[in-house]
Scaffold this motif. Structure first.
Motif, PDB file in Angstrom:
ATOM      1  N   ARG A 173       0.812  -1.205   0.000  1.00 11.98           N
ATOM      2  CA  ARG A 173       0.000   0.000   0.000  1.00 11.98           C
ATOM      3  C   ARG A 173       0.855   1.267   0.000  1.00 11.98           C
ATOM      4  N   LEU A 174       2.123   1.128   0.349  1.00 14.24           N
ATOM      5  CA  LEU A 174       2.999   2.295   0.470  1.00 14.24           C
ATOM      6  C   LEU A 174       3.985   2.397  -0.680  1.00 14.24           C
ATOM      7  N   VAL A 175       3.797   1.592  -1.741  1.00 13.54           N
ATOM      8  CA  VAL A 175       4.769   1.531  -2.830  1.00 13.54           C
ATOM      9  C   VAL A 175       4.919   2.883  -3.531  1.00 13.54           C
ATOM     10  N   MET A 176       3.830   3.605  -3.706  1.00  9.12           N
ATOM     11  CA  MET A 176       3.862   4.863  -4.456  1.00  9.12           C
ATOM     12  C   MET A 176       4.363   6.043  -3.631  1.00  9.12           C
ATOM     13  N   LEU A 177       4.671   5.852  -2.358  1.00  9.00           N
ATOM     14  CA  LEU A 177       5.145   6.950  -1.521  1.00  9.00           C
ATOM     15  C   LEU A 177       6.666   6.985  -1.499  1.00  9.00           C
ATOM     16  N   PRO A 178       7.269   8.175  -1.384  1.00  9.74           N
ATOM     17  CA  PRO A 178       8.745   8.289  -1.388  1.00  9.74           C
ATOM     18  C   PRO A 178       9.353   7.891  -0.044  1.00  9.74           C
ATOM     19  N   LEU A 179       9.322   6.610   0.258  1.00  8.90           N
ATOM     20  CA  LEU A 179       9.810   6.103   1.538  1.00  8.90           C
ATOM     21  C   LEU A 179      10.998   5.188   1.303  1.00  8.90           C
ATOM     22  N   ARG A 180      12.003   5.326   2.183  1.00  4.50           N
ATOM     23  CA  ARG A 180      13.163   4.437   2.124  1.00  4.50           C
ATOM     24  C   ARG A 180      12.940   3.225   3.013  1.00  4.50           C
ATOM     25  N   PRO A 181      13.406   2.048   2.601  1.00  3.61           N
ATOM     26  CA  PRO A 181      13.144   0.828   3.383  1.00  3.61           C
ATOM     27  C   PRO A 181      13.681   0.882   4.803  1.00  3.61           C
ATOM     28  N   GLY A 182      14.859   1.500   5.012  1.00  8.23           N
ATOM     29  CA  GLY A 182      15.436   1.532   6.355  1.00  8.23           C
ATOM     30  C   GLY A 182      14.541   2.209   7.380  1.00  8.23           C
ATOM     31  N   PRO A 183      14.227   3.509   7.182  1.00 10.79           N
ATOM     32  CA  PRO A 183      13.313   4.164   8.130  1.00 10.79           C
ATOM     33  C   PRO A 183      11.935   3.520   8.175  1.00 10.79           C
ATOM     34  N   LEU A 184      11.480   2.962   7.047  1.00  3.17           N
ATOM     35  CA  LEU A 184      10.169   2.323   7.015  1.00  3.17           C
ATOM     36  C   LEU A 184      10.134   1.101   7.928  1.00  3.17           C
ATOM     37  N   VAL A 185      11.226   0.339   7.969  1.00  5.61           N
ATOM     38  CA  VAL A 185      11.295  -0.841   8.829  1.00  5.61           C
ATOM     39  C   VAL A 185      11.139  -0.450  10.290  1.00  5.61           C
ATOM     40  N   TRP A 186      11.884   0.558  10.730  1.00  5.91           N
ATOM     41  CA  TRP A 186      11.808   0.971  12.135  1.00  5.91           C
ATOM     42  C   TRP A 186      10.444   1.560  12.465  1.00  5.91           C
ATOM     43  N   ALA A 187       9.856   2.309  11.513  1.00  8.19           N
ATOM     44  CA  ALA A 187       8.541   2.896  11.763  1.00  8.19           C
ATOM     45  C   ALA A 187       7.473   1.814  11.916  1.00  8.19           C
ATOM     46  N   LEU A 188       7.501   0.826  11.031  1.00  8.32           N
ATOM     47  CA  LEU A 188       6.526  -0.264  11.126  1.00  8.32           C
ATOM     48  C   LEU A 188       6.758  -1.113  12.368  1.00  8.32           C
ATOM     49  N   LEU A 189       8.021  -1.276  12.760  1.00 15.14           N
ATOM     50  CA  LEU A 189       8.316  -2.069  13.946  1.00 15.14           C
ATOM     51  C   LEU A 189       7.759  -1.408  15.206  1.00 15.14           C
ATOM     52  N   VAL A 190       7.954  -0.101  15.310  1.00  8.20           N
ATOM     53  CA  VAL A 190       7.424   0.614  16.472  1.00  8.20           C
ATOM     54  C   VAL A 190       5.897   0.635  16.440  1.00  8.20           C
ATOM     55  N   ALA A 191       5.321   0.825  15.243  1.00 13.31           N
ATOM     56  CA  ALA A 191       3.862   0.824  15.133  1.00 13.31           C
ATOM     57  C   ALA A 191       3.273  -0.534  15.492  1.00 13.31           C
ATOM     58  N   SER A 192       4.064  -1.581  15.323  1.00 18.09           N
ATOM     59  CA  SER A 192       3.582  -2.926  15.665  1.00 18.09           C
ATOM     60  C   SER A 192       3.363  -3.106  17.155  1.00 18.09           C
ATOM     61  N   LEU A 193       3.934  -2.212  17.971  1.00 23.89           N
ATOM     62  CA  LEU A 193       3.746  -2.315  19.423  1.00 23.89           C
ATOM     63  C   LEU A 193       2.329  -1.983  19.852  1.00 23.89           C
TER      64      LEU A 193
END
Length: 573
Positions: free
Chosen positions: A133-153
């Motif tokens: 769902r986030l493919v079209m957004l200008p996001l880098r995988p590194g920060p995206l991983v940490w953001a999703l990990l924290v959101a998973s809490l």
């Protein structure tokens, strides 16, 4: 496992806009390049805050869809909290027990396994599990991983895991060094579980969003049912002599498997094995790093590589790869309506998610329940009839499985004879699988029990019950048709037809049981020693065949007379 409980379309759109805002900025593409040039820490921090708010928005919007969803969510939270509190208290009370470490390590390992497999069976439970769902957004995988990990809490799953990890740490921590290790081990267990679930979901997202993924989700009920049987079997084993000591060999292995190795490190530190404690703790740290790397690689591939799932289907050889109309197993079927209906029914059983779920559940539980009871020494040959009963329920509501497409069948039925041939072919399609499988279950059960003298008795009763279920199922399909929703994995009847579905299934099962009374009386007669057990085999088979024949004829007349009403009933979903 993060239990976002779905979201509305409004919540998803708003969330995507929230992500795009801070990262891309109002300046469009130029602002996106500027954001990419910022220090990684600032970018990751901003993105993490956005994703946490997105997760909360998805949760809130999902609960606004209906009061029923809200009630289910509240009840699930209360039950989860009660279970987590009870588990935490139980682990704390085990502190000082000889097998406290054994139980703590194994519970942590089982919980991690649950985190690994649940995204495969419940992919729609959390929309943030789908990074496509986030493919079209200008996001880098590194920060995206940490953001999703924290959101998973955010969710009840992480809270339950945290309570388990805290209880496991308290139960095995003795001494200052062990407490220090526990302070590191508890959050490490939680992070490894979250990273494991996210990495598995990201690596399999193409599968989970496809038709095969939806089929996999429909099998979640089977996983739960099998898990209940395994837990029941294990609990009975633990209740025997030895208790938790029986689990020590398994715990010795699991304590070196992350994240259970982190709990094992606390136990090792309590026993003074400092080198082992450090090694096991580093093993969990390495596992977390490896999972984060795998997750990031999966996100990179997902956001940069095209979806090639349809390339093979669109290739020049696609037509040659499709199964031929008359080749393979279909060439063994008879000509005319019978062969066409049997082929259609078997293809539905393989391709339709609801039909496949029913088939797999009946086949698996029909074997597991009698074999497990036989292995525990509490079963009998009559438990093998459980398979025949479950498989016979597949004959119920035959027309409802067609949904609104039943009009095609209705157009070909112009007489009672046509209706009889249609129902007979559907019963034959079931018998092609259920009859040999029911025989197999009886043979396996008898082999586990070691009572081969009971084989003809078990086969006779099983054949009689299978015939009764098929005959009554055909009758119930004509008298109590109802619609099966195709857009829901857990609803088996359209709104307003729940009572009809209940009457069809429960009433039909009671009637089938009553029709099996002659076979049961014959089995009792054989048990008294008044007759040979081999007389029960042909008696059960003939009685079952007569019940199928009678049920088909009764259902055929009703079907021919009530075709418009049946079509209206099965088209409500």
């Amino acid at each position: 496992m993060t239990h976002a409980n779905g979201a509305s379309g409004t919540g998803t759109t708003a969330g995507a806009g929230a992500v795009a805002g801070p990262v891309a900025g109002p300046g469009g593409a130029g602002a996106g390049r500027g954001a990419a040039a910022r220090p990684p820490g600032a970018s990751a921090g901003t993105l993490t805050s956005v994703f946490v708010r997105l997760k909360l928005s998805l949760l809130r919007n999902g609960l606004r869809q209906s009061s029923g969803r809200t009630a289910v969510f509240v009840v699930s939270i209360v039950l989860t909290l009660l279970f987590a509190a009870g588990q935490l208290l139980g682990l704390v009370l085990l502190r000082g027990h000889a097998q406290a470490a054994t139980l703590a390590v194994l519970l942590t390992g089982v919980t991690a396994l649950g985190w690994a497999v649940m995204p495969l069976f419940f992919p729609s439970g959390d929309e943030t599990l789908d990074p496509s769902r986030l493919v079209m957004l200008p996001l880098r995988p590194g920060p995206l991983v940490w953001a999703l990990l924290v959101a998973s809490l955010v969710g009840t799953g992480p809270l339950f895991t945290l309570c388990l990890a805290v209880g496991a740490g308290i139960s095995v921590a003795h001494g200052a060094f062990a407490v220090a290790v526990a302070v590191v081990a508890v959050p490490l267990v939680l992070l490894v579980c979250l990273a494991l679930a996210r990495a598995v979901a990201a690596a399999n997202i193409r599968l989970l969003t496809s038709r095969k993924g939806r089929d996999l989700a429909l099998l979640s009920g089977l996983v739960v049912a099998i898990g209940i049987q395994v837990v029941n079997f294990g609990a009975q084993r633990l209740g025997q002599a030895g208790g938790l000591a029986r689990l020590e060999p398994a715990a010795d292995l699991v304590r070196w498997v992350p994240p259970a190795s982190a709990v094992g490190a606390v136990d090792a530190a309590s026993r003074g094995a400092y080198g082992t404690a450090v090694a096991q703790l580093l093993l969990s740290v390495a596992a977390l790093a490896g999972l984060l790397y795998w997750w990031q690689r999966s996100l990179t591939k997902l956001m940069t590589a095209p979806d090639g799932s349809t390339v093979a289907a669109a290739g020049p050889d696609a037509d040659r790869k499709r199964p031929g109309a008359g080749g393979g197993w279909t060439g063994l079927l008879p000509e005319g309506r019978t062969g066409a209906v049997v082929e259609r029914a078997l293809r539905y059983a393989w391709r339709d998610p609801k039909a496949k779920s029913g088939w797999v559940t009946a086949l698996a539980l029909g074997l597991i329940v009698p074999v497990f009871n036989a292995a525990q020494g509490t079963g009998s040959v009559y438990w093998a009839c459980f398979a025949a009963g479950l498989l016979g329920t597949l004959m119920y509501n035959q027309f409802g499985q067609d949904t609104s497409a039943f009009w095609i069948v209705a157009m070909t039925v112009s007489s009672k004879r046509d209706a009889y041939l249609e129902l007979r072919a559907r019963a034959l399609a079931l018998l092609l699988v259920t009859l040999p499988y029911a025989t197999l279950v009886v043979v396996v059960t008898v082999a586990v029990l070691g009572d081969w003298a009971a084989l003809p008795e078990g086969l006779g009763v099983s054949y009689g019950l299978l015939g009764a279920m098929l005959g009554v199922g055909a009758w119930a399909s004509a008298y109590f048709p109802y619609s099966i929703p195709q857009d829901s994995a857990y609803k088996n009847a359209a709104p307003g037809q729940g009572g009809l579905a209940w009457a069809s299934m429960m009433g039909g099962m009671l009637l089938a049981t009553a029709l099996c009374v002659p076979v049961a009386l014959a089995a009792w007669w054989v048990r008294t020693g008044s007759a040979s057990p081999w007389l029960l085999l042909p008696l059960g088979a003939v009685w079952g065949a007569l019940l199928v024949w009678g049920g088909l004829h009764l259902a055929a007349g009703r079907t021919h007379r009530r075709l418009p009403e049946i079509l209206a009933a099965v088209s409500k979903a």
